[in-house]
Design an enzyme around this catalytic site. Structure first.
Site, short mmCIF file in Angstrom:
data_model
loop_
_atom_site.label_atom_id
_atom_site.label_comp_id
_atom_site.label_asym_id
_atom_site.label_seq_id
_atom_site.Cartn_x
_atom_site.Cartn_y
_atom_site.Cartn_z
N SER A 115 94.63 26.19 91.59
CA SER A 115 95.95 26.25 91.75
C SER A 115 96.88 26.93 90.35
CB SER A 115 96.61 25.04 92.09
OG SER A 115 96.22 23.93 91.16
N ASP A 338 103.93 15.98 88.42
CA ASP A 338 103.20 17.03 88.13
C ASP A 338 103.45 17.56 86.71
OD1 ASP A 338 101.67 19.39 87.99
OD2 ASP A 338 102.57 20.01 89.95
N HIS A 341 100.91 21.75 86.74
CA HIS A 341 101.62 23.26 87.38
C HIS A 341 102.82 23.33 86.50
CE1 HIS A 341 99.15 21.66 90.66
NE2 HIS A 341 98.51 22.94 90.40
#
Ligand SMILES: *[C@@H]1O[C@H](CO)[C@@H](O)[C@H](O)[C@H]1NC(C)=O
Ligand SMILES: *[C@@H]1O[C@H](CO)[C@@H](O)[C@H](O)[C@H]1NC(C)=O
Ligand SMILES: *[C@@H]1O[C@H](CO)[C@@H](O)[C@H](O)[C@H]1NC(C)=O
Length: 360
Positions: A115, A338, A341
């Site tokens: 990702s 998160d 990311h």
């Protein structure tokens, strides 16, 4: 560190000599290749606030996935979008999407990895679309390969989701992670620019680990040292590069290790348990927590590849960006956290700006 002792002992003197020659040869056409034109090292530098950034506004990029759409998800501070990376002894040329599309006419670029590759792929599609918003595009997906095509230019910006680079195969005993097998590489042939990445999935255990066994050296085992497994996979990938890449046709990059920020001790703020509320980067050039050990493994693996591979050495500059993650403005919203990311617009735009400077 036992790992290093192990790897250095496994070399013969001749292999080491060979390695030294290759490393010095690669430096000449890698990051230092453009020293004649004033570019020496893009990766040592600092972040400076620059009101002419970001390179695009998120509203001009309607296809940013929710996972990276921090502003849309409620993040109100803006400064994190306005930092520009300033190398110490060179200047980066500002990303010019129109020029990229012109120069890349009829060509393809593919990101291969997890990702974090998707993060960088989305950033590049936003940088290009916002530069030429009237240019037609077509997004398609076939199995794990997404293709964002700028049809007027014939430019393909592709993503192959492949978290380990080596194969995971479903067999009778269960799902087997095959460290010596890289059939997935058939999707990478004929692409003009390849940007690889793997790391974050190597530490997965329990329900989120997508395999049951590892196959290595003809043996099936239940598990092994994960850093060693990572190194084996990189070696297999390096052999794939040596066998399949024609440097006259294809440029190969490795994204480097994208760092996470879950422990404030690493940036001198011991009470911070996550990256939430971080609004500015570390403004110096050093990160108190040091570099992740995986980076050393990666650099060593890259140094053994005989074909030219450029490391996009984004670890150091990204470590400084504790402010760049979605935190509670990502996929999980207020209940998620998160710090792996990156928001878009944001830090991956800088990775692409550096990539652009290599491709110019
Ligand atoms: C988009 O791509 C698909 C698959 O290649 C193709 O069938 C379709 O015609 C394309 N659409 C446009 C508008 O180019
Ligand atoms: C954060 O890192 C420090 C230093 O490595 C370590 O001592 C501490 O246990 C870590 N904290 C957490 C919550 O993991
Ligand atoms: C990052 O780069 C700077 C030089 O710009 C260097 O001093 C530092 O040691 C590097 N590594 C880390 C982890 O900060």
């Amino acid at each position: 560190m036992g790992f290093w002792v192990h790897t250095s002992l496994s070399f013969t003197a001749i292999a080491l000599l060979h390695l030294l020659v290759l490393v010095s040869g690669r430096k000449a056409n890698g990051a230092r290749r453009r020293s004649e034109t004033g570019t020496s090292d893009f990766f040592n530098g600092r972040w400076v606030l620059d009101e002419s950034y970001p390179l695009y506004h998120p509203a001009t990029c309607p296809f940013i996935e929710r996972e990276f759409s921090c502003e849309k998800n409620g993040r109100a501070d803006q400064d994190y979008t306005k930092y520009r990376w300033q190398p110490h002894d060179s200047n980066l040329q500002r990303f010019d999407g129109k020029e990229f599309l012109e120069k890349f006419r009829g060509k393809s670029i593919m990101f291969v990895g997890d990702s974090l590759s998707r993060n960088q792929w989305q950033s590049l599609t936003c940088l290009l679309h916002s530069a030429v918003p009237t240019a037609k595009y077509n997004v398609t997906r076939v199995e794990d390969v997404s293709n964002f095509e700028f049809t007027d230019y014939g430019v393909k910006v592709m993503l192959d989701r492949n978290v380990y680079l080596v194969d995971t195969v479903r067999e009778e005993i269960g799902r087997v992670l095959k460290l010596d097998s890289i059939e997935g590489g058939k999707l990478w042939k004929g692409i003009d620019t390849l940007v690889f990445n793997t790391w974050h999935w190597w530490n997965r255990r329990g329900p989120s680990q997508p395999w049951d066994f590892i196959e290595v050296g003809g043996k099936i085992i239940k598990d092994m040292d994960r850093i060693l497994a990572f190194e084996k996979a990189l070696t297999t990938w390096g052999q794939w590069v040596n066998t399949n890449i024609d440097p006259a046709k294809t440029k190969v990059f490795f994204q480097g290790i994208s760092p996470s920020h879950y422990n404030g001790t690493d940036w001198g703020e011991p009470r911070a348990r996550t990256c939430v509320g971080q609004k500015e980067p570390l403004l110096g050039s050093t990160y108190p927590g040091g570099l992740p050990p995986a980076l050393g493994v990666l650099k060593s693996a890259l140094s053994k590849i005989t074909k030219p591979v450029t490391l996009l050495d984004i670890t150091n500059l990204s470590l400084l960006r504790k402010d760049g993650h979605p935190s509670i403005y990502g996929l999980g919203g207020r209940t998620g956290m998160d710090c792996s990311h990156w928001c878009l617009c944001g830090v991956p735009d800088t990775w692409n700006e550096i990539l652009y400077n290599f491709l110019l």
